[in-house]
Design a protein around this motif. Structure first.
Motif, PDB file in Angstrom:
ATOM      1  N   UNK A  21       0.963  -1.282   0.201  1.00 13.38           N
ATOM      2  CA  UNK A  21      -0.216  -0.124  -0.139  1.00 13.38           C
ATOM      3  C   UNK A  21       0.847   1.182   0.099  1.00 13.38           C
ATOM      4  N   UNK A  22       1.733   1.469   0.125  1.00 11.32           N
ATOM      5  CA  UNK A  22       2.848   2.862   1.379  1.00 11.32           C
ATOM      6  C   UNK A  22       3.791   2.284  -0.599  1.00 11.32           C
ATOM      7  N   UNK A  23       3.319   1.194  -0.690  1.00 12.66           N
ATOM      8  CA  UNK A  23       4.700   2.305  -2.196  1.00 12.66           C
ATOM      9  C   UNK A  23       3.731   2.009  -3.102  1.00 12.66           C
ATOM     10  N   UNK A  24       2.147   1.317  -3.539  1.00  8.96           N
ATOM     11  CA  UNK A  24       1.061   1.747  -4.534  1.00  8.96           C
ATOM     12  C   UNK A  24       1.279   3.845  -4.088  1.00  8.96           C
ATOM     13  N   UNK A  25       1.101   3.971  -2.634  1.00 10.65           N
ATOM     14  CA  UNK A  25       0.947   5.861  -2.215  1.00 10.65           C
ATOM     15  C   UNK A  25       2.082   6.663  -2.818  1.00 10.65           C
ATOM     16  N   UNK A  26       3.146   6.344  -2.767  1.00 16.05           N
ATOM     17  CA  UNK A  26       4.311   6.536  -3.373  1.00 16.05           C
ATOM     18  C   UNK A  26       4.592   6.815  -4.907  1.00 16.05           C
ATOM     19  N   UNK A  27       3.585   5.922  -5.360  1.00 14.19           N
ATOM     20  CA  UNK A  27       4.014   5.757  -6.972  1.00 14.19           C
ATOM     21  C   UNK A  27       3.429   6.782  -7.712  1.00 14.19           C
ATOM     22  N   UNK A  28       1.871   7.088  -6.417  1.00 13.76           N
ATOM     23  CA  UNK A  28       0.728   8.025  -7.008  1.00 13.76           C
ATOM     24  C   UNK A  28       1.564   9.219  -6.676  1.00 13.76           C
ATOM     25  N   UNK A  29       1.998   9.231  -5.998  1.00 14.95           N
ATOM     26  CA  UNK A  29       2.395  10.658  -5.210  1.00 14.95           C
ATOM     27  C   UNK A  29       3.405  11.237  -6.754  1.00 14.95           C
ATOM     28  N   UNK A  30       4.163  10.378  -6.935  1.00 13.07           N
ATOM     29  CA  UNK A  30       5.376  10.420  -8.031  1.00 13.07           C
ATOM     30  C   UNK A  30       5.476  10.949  -8.921  1.00 13.07           C
ATOM     31  N   UNK A  31       4.179  10.393  -9.255  1.00  7.02           N
ATOM     32  CA  UNK A  31       3.291  10.569 -10.938  1.00  7.02           C
ATOM     33  C   UNK A  31       2.200  12.095 -11.108  1.00  7.02           C
ATOM     34  N   UNK A  32       2.106  12.330  -9.920  1.00  7.69           N
ATOM     35  CA  UNK A  32       0.959  13.133  -9.578  1.00  7.69           C
ATOM     36  C   UNK A  32       1.529  14.623  -9.896  1.00  7.69           C
ATOM     37  N   UNK A  33       0.810  15.216 -11.733  1.00  7.97           N
ATOM     38  CA  UNK A  33       1.804  16.550 -12.009  1.00  7.97           C
ATOM     39  C   UNK A  33       2.166  18.026 -11.346  1.00  7.97           C
TER      40      UNK A  33
END
Length: 94
Positions: free
Chosen positions: A76-88
């Motif tokens: 879950x942490x990895x998924x959330x971090x990936x979402x943050x990284x991909x935020x414009x």
């Protein structure tokens, strides 16, 4: 930036208290070239609808979030971090 940590559930009156803190920060500490102060209220739990109603009329930049006493699952942490990284990124006005 102002942080407030609450050990219980979010209450609407926390918003007006944070507004007070942000106003004090802006008047006493903020420099002319700085953006307005931002507030973060961390609560043990929150009802999203109550938070939305409580924040609907405030103009202060603030966020309300829940905290956890232990880390969530690694996936879950990895998924959330990936979402943050991909935020414009927000572009600043020039």
């Amino acid at each position: 930036m102002a942080f407030e940590l609450k050990i219980g559930k979010f209450k609407p009156e926390y918003i007006s208290k944070m507004d007070f803190y942000l106003e004090a920060l802006d008047r006493q500490k903020k420099k002319e070239n700085e953006n307005p102060s931002v507030g973060m209220i961390l609560c043990a739990s929150k009802d999203d609808e109550v938070v939305e109603y409580a924040m609907s009329r405030t103009l202060s930049p603030m966020m309300v979030a829940e905290y956890q006493l232990q880390l969530p699952d690694k996936n879950i942490l990895q998924k959330k971090l990936q979402e943050l990284i991909n935020m414009p990124l927000l572009e600043e006005d020039e």
